[in-house]
Design a protein around this motif. Structure first.
Motif: not given
Ligand code: PFF
Length: 440
Positions: A21-22, A26, A104, A224-225, A227, A232
């Motif tokens: 996910s992370a 991002g 995204y 963001f990165s 998550s 989430c």
């Molecule tokens: N963390 C993911 C990325 O860096 O691409 C984007 C993301 C996923 C943001 C899940 C927020 C979230 F809840």
């Protein structure tokens, strides 16, 4: 009839799903251009400080809330507090999730175009000097919309098929592979003529470049990165087993996620300077620079194919986790089946993603892409993260959240103090300060 709540099978599966996910666009797409806009190294320093000062405690806060309530958004607040007073935070998360899904999917769609170009050999045939014009014409058209929609449909397919088994298994193979490839490309980039200049930009801080806007950008990027800030990780941790180590997992996510972002910078910036481009080019940076690197590499089409397939898959594991917030919400709150919930989320996202994609063409004036990106990452996620920390730190019983974290052995006592202070004071105070400074 609502279906039974899933549970991750193994510890490594938990790690791969949360790191999956992370780690995504991002890190590889957003970080380099935010870092480029923010002057390079100064941005990186602030970013890393945010990850470890606020990010780790905030991840622990989300984990504790999710696992103790075994609910997603907004029910985790409701169950824990015994009232609906905090529901608003949950609904803000759902809105943020829809915004992120929309833009995204657009960028993830671009990776599909690049996979195709690698297969058809268009990459090799396009001279580097034409790259900018070619990309600009691609993103402004309906072809880009088509790829975004296709990506959302693939996401829907995985979502209905059940996240845990498919994603857990796929992530176990792909996440290590992505790391390996990033190392190969980093080495390649370091051998380029502009490497020294790129590394200096990335690692030699010039703090005069720091403005409140840059600091806000770094804060938004950290959330963001990782998550963070929209539940989430609350949702994912509601699927954790009772003995999943929360603090260790939080640390692992933060370190691995930061490592991938730094590697992306090490790959991009030397190449940016080698090709005489500007590091502050914005969202299209990676998609114009990377092809230039691949073009000059022996076997470039193969490498670019591999890279964009992995980037697409890394995006998929991230976008799935965003969709999961909304799907879990619809299933928990309205008793919907997973399939119905997925259809609703996908239906809405197909429309919003189309509008975002056209922001590079006929809807450039409205530019929903930038609005969604800015509002979700720089406003809703930090504010949501602050709300979550305030809730867990001040509203939830201290013994209740600490009990969740103290189930693992081998964590030194001071770590719990660092996390508690982070959740209660550092995160809320920092976010508020950066915000007010930004407003002023
Ligand atoms: N963390 C993911 C990325 O860096 O691409 C984007 C993301 C996923 C943001 C899940 C927020 C979230 F809840």
């Amino acid at each position: 009839m609502a279906e039974k709540r899933a549970q991750f099978g193994t510890k490594i599966g938990v790690l791969m799903a949360t790191v999956g996910s992370a780690v995504g666009l991002g890190n590889i797409w957003r970080f380099p251009y935010e870092c480029g806009n923010g002057g390079g190294a100064a941005f990186l320093v602030v970013y890393i400080a945010f990850v470890f000062l606020l990010g780790v405690p905030a991840i622990c806060a989300e984990f504790s809330l999710g696992r103790s309530s075994r609910k997603g958004m907004p029910l985790s607040f409701r169950v824990t507090d015994g009232s609906r007073r905090w529901d608003i935070l949950g609904y803000a998360s759902i809105i943020a999730a829809f915004m992120i899904l929309a833009f995204y999917a657009v960028v993830a769609g671009w990776t599909l175009e690049y996979i195709m170009d690698s297969v058809t050999g268009l990459f090799k045939d396009t001279p580097n000097s034409d790259r900018h014009a070619q990309f600009a014409s691609f993103v402004s058209g309906w072809r880009a919309v088509g790829w975004a929609l296709l990506f959302l449909l693939i996401n829907a397919l995985v979502m209905t098929g059940g996240v845990v088994k498919g994603i857990e298994r796929v992530s176990n193979i792909l996440t290590p592979l992505l790391f390996l490839l990033l190392i190969v490309f980093s080495v390649n980039s370091l051998l380029m003529p502009g490497a020294a200049q790129g590394l200096e930009f990335m690692f030699k801080p010039d703090f005069s470049k720091l403005t409140t806007e840059v600091v806000l950008g770094a804060l938004g990027q950290a959330f963001f990165s990782l998550s963070l800030g929209m539940g989430c990780l609350v949702t994912y941790s509601s699927y954790f087993s009772d003995d999943t180590p929360l603090v260790k997992t939080a640390m692992q996510i933060s370190v691995l996620d930061t490592l991938v972002a730094v590697m992306a910078g090490v790959i991009i910036f030397p190449a940016v300077f080698s090709f005489g481009m500007s590091p502050a080019e914005g969202p299209t940076l990676v998609f114009e620079v990377l092809p230039n690197i691949f073009h000059n590499m022996p076997g470039g089409s193969f490498w670019s194919f591999l890279f964009f397939v992995l980037l697409a898959l890394a995006s998929l594991t991230s976008i799935i986790s965003v969709s999961e917030i909304v799907v879990a919400f619809l299933c928990d709150c309205f008793g919907m089946t997973r399939i119905k919930a997925t259809c609703i989320v996908t239906g809405i996202s197909l429309v919003t993603a189309t509008l975002c994609s056209l922001s590079f063409g006929s809807l450039a004036e409205l530019n929903l892409f930038n609005i969604f990106d800015f509002l979700s990452s720089n406003v809703l996620l930090p504010l949501g993260g602050m709300g979550l920390c305030v809730f867990v730190g001040w509203r939830m019983k201290r013994s209740a959240y600490l009990e969740q974290m103290k189930r693992e052995s081998g964590v030194p006592a001071f770590v719990f103090d660092y996390i508690t202070i982070g959740i209660r004071f550092v995160a809320p105070a920092c976010i508020l300060t950066v915000f007010i400074a930004g407003l002023l």
